[in-house]
Design an enzyme around this catalytic site. Structure first.
Site, short mmCIF file in Angstrom:
data_model
loop_
_atom_site.label_atom_id
_atom_site.label_comp_id
_atom_site.label_asym_id
_atom_site.label_seq_id
_atom_site.Cartn_x
_atom_site.Cartn_y
_atom_site.Cartn_z
N ASP A 1 0.88 -1.16 0.00
CA ASP A 1 0.00 0.00 0.00
C ASP A 1 0.92 1.22 0.00
O ASP A 1 1.51 1.57 1.03
CB ASP A 1 -0.89 -0.03 1.26
CG ASP A 1 -1.70 1.26 1.41
OD1 ASP A 1 -1.57 2.14 0.55
OD2 ASP A 1 -2.45 1.37 2.39
N GLN B 1 0.81 6.55 0.74
CA GLN B 1 1.53 7.65 1.40
C GLN B 1 3.01 7.67 1.01
O GLN B 1 3.79 8.44 1.58
CB GLN B 1 1.43 7.51 2.92
CG GLN B 1 0.02 7.63 3.47
CD GLN B 1 -0.56 9.04 3.35
OE1 GLN B 1 0.14 10.00 3.05
NE2 GLN B 1 -1.85 9.16 3.59
N1 PMP Z 1 -3.64 3.63 2.47
C1 PMP Z 1 -3.11 4.64 3.15
C2 PMP Z 1 -1.82 4.42 3.87
C3 PMP Z 1 -3.75 5.88 3.18
O1 PMP Z 1 -3.22 6.88 3.87
C4 PMP Z 1 -4.95 6.04 2.46
C5 PMP Z 1 -5.69 7.38 2.46
N2 PMP Z 1 -5.79 8.00 3.68
C6 PMP Z 1 -5.46 4.95 1.76
C7 PMP Z 1 -4.78 3.77 1.78
C8 PMP Z 1 -6.73 5.03 1.01
O2 PMP Z 1 -6.65 5.97 -0.02
P1 PMP Z 1 -7.99 6.43 -0.77
O3 PMP Z 1 -8.86 7.05 0.27
O4 PMP Z 1 -7.51 7.40 -1.79
O5 PMP Z 1 -8.58 5.20 -1.36
#
Ligand code: PMP
Length: 405
Positions: free
Chosen positions: A197, A200
């Site tokens: 993931d 960030q």
């Molecule tokens: N993973 C992480 C580490 C995040 O910080 C975020 C967003 N805050 C997400 C996934 C999800 O991203 P999105 O809301 O754009 O789908």
């Protein structure tokens, strides 16, 4: 970094909030957009609007070229093999859900999925739901006292039944940067697939999927100067080839009969229906902007702000700062003020035009692990400057006075 010049290119940064200069320090939630991105989206609608991959006409061909070019740009940006390895989704959340359904098809009873205790809900809930559907187990690697991933613990939790190891590259709360290269190697040794993931990470540091050797990587355009409504899933082409589609319908098929359908080639097999074409135009402009600025320069700038910010905030009595004291971290300052609820801190800051985020940040398990209900978080990007750090710190001092602590 010439932030004064950079800021002129982001129209929203000129606005006032509650009669004060706006200080935008919530970049981990979403980033602001430069003129180039706004212009690219507007120009698409003004000059090129058509659907993609269908009309045999010049306008549709132009839209298709522009849409596919955005995949090419994304592939180059993270050093993927080509556009067949780049799937556009709605956001990082959808990218991870796509995996939990499609890659998850192969999960059997008793299989294990290994996550960490510092994941965003987007990298927890889809796997928990998959585990429920398949009677599999979700395990979580521990974090250390100072908010780093306990890699020994992670290694110890990998078993012959581990099929998927899914970890964040950078924590959205603590800013901790994890050694995903190593985690990927450990997963592969056990015959598991590695999912990263990188929501960030991609906006803040150079991410190279070839070097990480991960199987999949998810991120969102809106956290890297691009538009909302566009997410990216990188996948190794041989794996995407084998996986069943997630959503079905138009565009993702090659032939359909009344009896069934055959799938289009990758990545289109995973892109059912009319996609976010204008968003793709904006995303290309965002990538162009970041490449021109240079990811190394962005990283250096954020590191400087982080250092200055941590130092200034540590001077305020009663402020507790979270996150690793040693080791790499992104430009995020997670903090609490002793005796003041983070929501109240955020409200006082808001009155001064300083925007931060306060709450559980979609990572409730991590909050429980740290032993707090919520955290206040200031997060930087390339347009932030030290003057804004001062505004943050003096507003925190004001919050202390307001609440008499
Ligand atoms: N993973 C992480 C580490 C995040 O910080 C975020 C967003 N805050 C997400 C996934 C999800 O991203 P999105 O809301 O754009 O789908």
């Amino acid at each position: 970094m010439d932030t004064a010049r950079i800021r002129k290119g982001f129209p929203i940064l000129a606005r006032k909030l509650n009669g004060k200069k706006m200080t935008y320090l919530d970049n981990a939630a979403t980033t602001q957009k430069p003129r180039q991105v706004i212009k690219a989206e507007r120009e698409f609608y003004e000059k090129r609007n058509a659907n993609v991959h269908r009309g045999l006409n010049a306008l549709s061909r132009e839209a298709t070229e522009l849409y596919e070019l955005a995949h090419e740009n994304a592939a180059r940006f993270i050093n993927a093999g080509g556009i067949e390895e780049i799937v556009f989704t709605k956001n990082a959340t959808e990218s991870l859900n796509l995996l939990a359904y499609s890659l998850g098809e192969n999960i059997r009873t008793g299989d294990e999925i290994l996550l960490t205790k510092m994941e965003h809900h987007a990298n927890i809930v889809p796997w928990q739901e998959l585990a429920k559907r398949k009677k599999a187990t979700v395990k979580y690697a521990d974090i250390t006292e100072d908010g780093r991933l306990d890699i020994e613990d992670l290694n110890g939790k990998i078993s012959p039944r581990t099929r998927i190891v899914s970890v964040t590259m950078a924590s959205n709360i603590l800013g901790t940067i994890n050694d995903v290269e190593k985690i990927s190697a450990l997963a592969h040794e056990a015959g598991a697939k590695c999912v990263v993931d990188a929501a960030q990470a991609v906006p803040h540091t150079k991410v190279d999927v070839e070097r990480i050797r991960c199987d999949f990587l998810a991120f969102s355009a809106h956290k890297m100067l691009g538009p909302t409504g566009l997410g990216i899933l990188y996948g190794k082409s041989e794996l995407l080839e084998e996986m069943p589609p997630f959503l079905t319908g138009g565009d993702m098929i090659s032939t359909v009969t009344l009896e069934g359908a055959e799938w289009n080639k990758i990545p289109w097999k995973f892109e059912a229906g009319t996609p976010n074409i204008a968003g793709a135009a904006g995303f290309s402009a965002a990538i162009g902007y970041l490449e021109k600025t240079g990811m190394e320069n962005i990283e250096t700038h954020e590191n400087k702000l982080l250092k200055a910010g941590l130092k200034r905030m540590a001077e305020i009595k009663g402020v507790e700062i979270y996150g690793p004291e040693k080791g790499p971290r992104t430009g995020i300052i997670p903090f609490n003020v002793d005796g003041v609820h983070p929501h109240d801190v955020s409200e006082v800051l808001d009155g001064n035009g300083v925007i931060i985020r306060a709450g559980n940040h979609c990572a409730q398990p991590l909050m429980r692990e740290i032993g707090v209900e919520g955290i206040a978080r200031a997060s930087f990007y390339l347009y932030n400057n030290t003057e804004e750090i001062e505004r943050l710190a003096s507003s925190v001092e004001e919050a202390k006075k307001t609440f008499g602590v």
